[in-house]
Design a protein around this motif. Structure first.
Motif, PDB file in Angstrom:
ATOM      1  N   SER A  29       0.802  -1.234   0.076  1.00 43.43           N
ATOM      2  CA  SER A  29      -0.055  -0.044  -0.162  1.00 43.43           C
ATOM      3  C   SER A  29       1.020   1.371  -0.150  1.00 43.43           C
ATOM      4  N   PRO A  30       0.225   2.477  -0.652  1.00 47.08           N
ATOM      5  CA  PRO A  30       1.335   3.694  -0.524  1.00 47.08           C
ATOM      6  C   PRO A  30       1.072   4.325   0.838  1.00 47.08           C
ATOM      7  N   ILE A  31       0.279   3.748   1.792  1.00 46.80           N
ATOM      8  CA  ILE A  31      -0.232   4.810   2.778  1.00 46.80           C
ATOM      9  C   ILE A  31       1.153   5.036   3.654  1.00 46.80           C
ATOM     10  N   GLY A 118      -4.546  13.781   4.178  1.00 46.58           N
ATOM     11  CA  GLY A 118      -4.370  12.933   5.386  1.00 46.58           C
ATOM     12  C   GLY A 118      -5.197  11.909   5.649  1.00 46.58           C
ATOM     13  N   TYR A 119      -6.293  11.488   4.789  1.00 43.65           N
ATOM     14  CA  TYR A 119      -7.167  10.559   4.913  1.00 43.65           C
ATOM     15  C   TYR A 119      -6.807   9.155   4.502  1.00 43.65           C
ATOM     16  N   GLU A 120      -6.967   8.037   5.298  1.00 48.00           N
ATOM     17  CA  GLU A 120      -6.052   6.933   4.849  1.00 48.00           C
ATOM     18  C   GLU A 120      -6.993   5.647   4.173  1.00 48.00           C
ATOM     19  N   GLY A 121      -8.465   6.186   4.012  1.00 52.27           N
ATOM     20  CA  GLY A 121      -9.127   5.370   3.288  1.00 52.27           C
ATOM     21  C   GLY A 121      -9.234   3.625   3.852  1.00 52.27           C
ATOM     22  N   PRO A 342      -5.146  12.861  -3.920  1.00 48.19           N
ATOM     23  CA  PRO A 342      -5.543  11.472  -3.524  1.00 48.19           C
ATOM     24  C   PRO A 342      -5.689  11.471  -1.905  1.00 48.19           C
ATOM     25  N   PHE A 343      -6.190  10.491  -1.507  1.00 50.26           N
ATOM     26  CA  PHE A 343      -6.066  10.050   0.005  1.00 50.26           C
ATOM     27  C   PHE A 343      -4.957   9.269  -0.108  1.00 50.26           C
ATOM     28  N   VAL A 344      -4.356   8.950   1.333  1.00 53.54           N
ATOM     29  CA  VAL A 344      -2.799   8.403   1.229  1.00 53.54           C
ATOM     30  C   VAL A 344      -2.971   6.988   0.748  1.00 53.54           C
TER      31      VAL A 344
END
Length: 347
Positions: A29-31, A118-121, A342-344
């Motif tokens: 994941s890119p998070i 900053g939202y990690e989805g 995008p989201f993280v």
């Protein structure tokens, strides 16, 4: 409008295994890489008290979550000091956010307002088999929860007040997780909020099947509880903790109260929060105050609604059936926002 999404993650098992499972997912994941890029300019402010002190305080309130962090660290081949910094939810810099919450006798509806970057989805259903309560809700900082509901029919959401005059303590998202995983009622949640140390000033909104809706105003210095069914981003009891400018948050509180008077059923109450024409949903994303998701929880039915973006029909989760062993077939919750970054969790 750009498309965004949250991944739906469901797991039953021990906290260590859950942590390891999440760590394996995070590898692809890119998070984490995106988080590191975001935090790099402020890395000197992203620190914890020493790991031994953190382990001691977490062992007091939720030792099983320590096992989850150990599982994350093992899967990611990460030393524990870094794992505590990334996933510990204690004494770490936090981006400010907004939020609006309304409760009725049998539901809570929340708008989460912040910056999309900053939202990690991640929307999580987790049932521990070692200790703690099963919880459904969106995550923040992997281990924390933004809002949610547990198997004992307790619902929680929170609203930012300010981050000035911060103290050593837990962040809002970890406090949300502690409430949902360790408390079976509003009374237990209020007691916990009075017992734990708070990093910043937030309001925690609580609802359980007793139909009692409470707003708990919590700062690093004081905690006070009041009965209320509306909450935005200012305190009523701890007024000395408020920000200097309160016009927008007080206006939004009044708008919710006025608009919800005309809501004849839960779906209409949901639309008041999610349809921009009602004046509550915000598109101020560059100001860290744009509405990213709208959540709705029905504690008596153990059902949850969730959407990303404005004016959408909710995805419905039957948490009661999931607790009985059913699997959720939804893998992603998709939506659209008027924002370009995008989201993280997204490339």
């Amino acid at each position: 409008m750009k498309q965004f999404y949250s991944d739906v993650i469901q797991y039953r098992g021990t906290h260590y295994d859950f942590g390891y499972f999440q760590g394996e997912r995070l590898k692809s994941s890119p998070i984490l890489p995106n988080r590191e890029k975001q935090w790099e300019p402020r890395k000197n402010r992203h620190f914890l008290i020493n790991p031994e002190a953190y382990k001691e305080i977490m062992s007091t309130f939720a030792p099983a979550i320590l096992n989850e962090i150990h599982g994350l660290a093992d899967a990611l081949h990460m030393d524990m000091e870094k794992a505590f910094r990334l996933f510990g939810g204690y004494y770490l810099q936090y981006n400010r956010s907004g939020c609006s919450i309304f409760t009725d006798t049998n539901f809570m509806v929340c708008n989460y307002d912040s910056h999309p970057r900053g939202y990690e989805g991640r929307y999580i259903l987790y049932e521990p088999t070692d200790q703690g309560l099963a919880v459904i809700g969106p995550s923040m900082q992997i281990t924390g929860r933004i809002d949610g509901m547990n198997e004992k029919e307790l619902v929680m959401g929170y609203n930012f007040t300010h981050s000035k005059k911060s103290g050593d303590g837990f962040l809002c998202n970890m406090i949300g997780r502690l409430i949902l995983e360790t408390c079976a009622s509003v009374d237990e949640a209020i007691a916990l909020l009075k017992d734990i140390p708070h990093r910043h000033s937030f309001s925690y909104v609580l609802l359980d099947p007793s139909d009692a809706s409470y707003v708990v105003e919590a700062s690093p210095r004081e905690v006070a509880a009041r009965r209320s069914n509306v909450c935005t981003n200012h305190f009523h009891l701890l007024e000395e903790e408020n920000r200097y400018r309160q016009e927008e948050t007080r206006h939004r509180e009044q708008t919710i109260q006025k608009q919800q008077q005309h809501a004849m059923n839960p779906y209409q109450a949901f639309k008041v929060m999610n349809d921009p024409t009602h004046g509550v949903f915000s598109k101020k994303y560059d100001a860290d105050a744009g509405t990213i998701h709208t959540s709705m929880y029905f504690p008596n039915e153990l059902k949850a609604w969730f959407v990303i973006g404005p004016d959408r029909r909710p995805v419905v989760f039957d948490f009661a059936k999931w607790l009985q062993g059913d699997k959720v077939i939804v893998k992603r919750i998709k939506g659209e926002l008027e924002y370009h970054q995008p989201f993280v969790n997204m490339e």
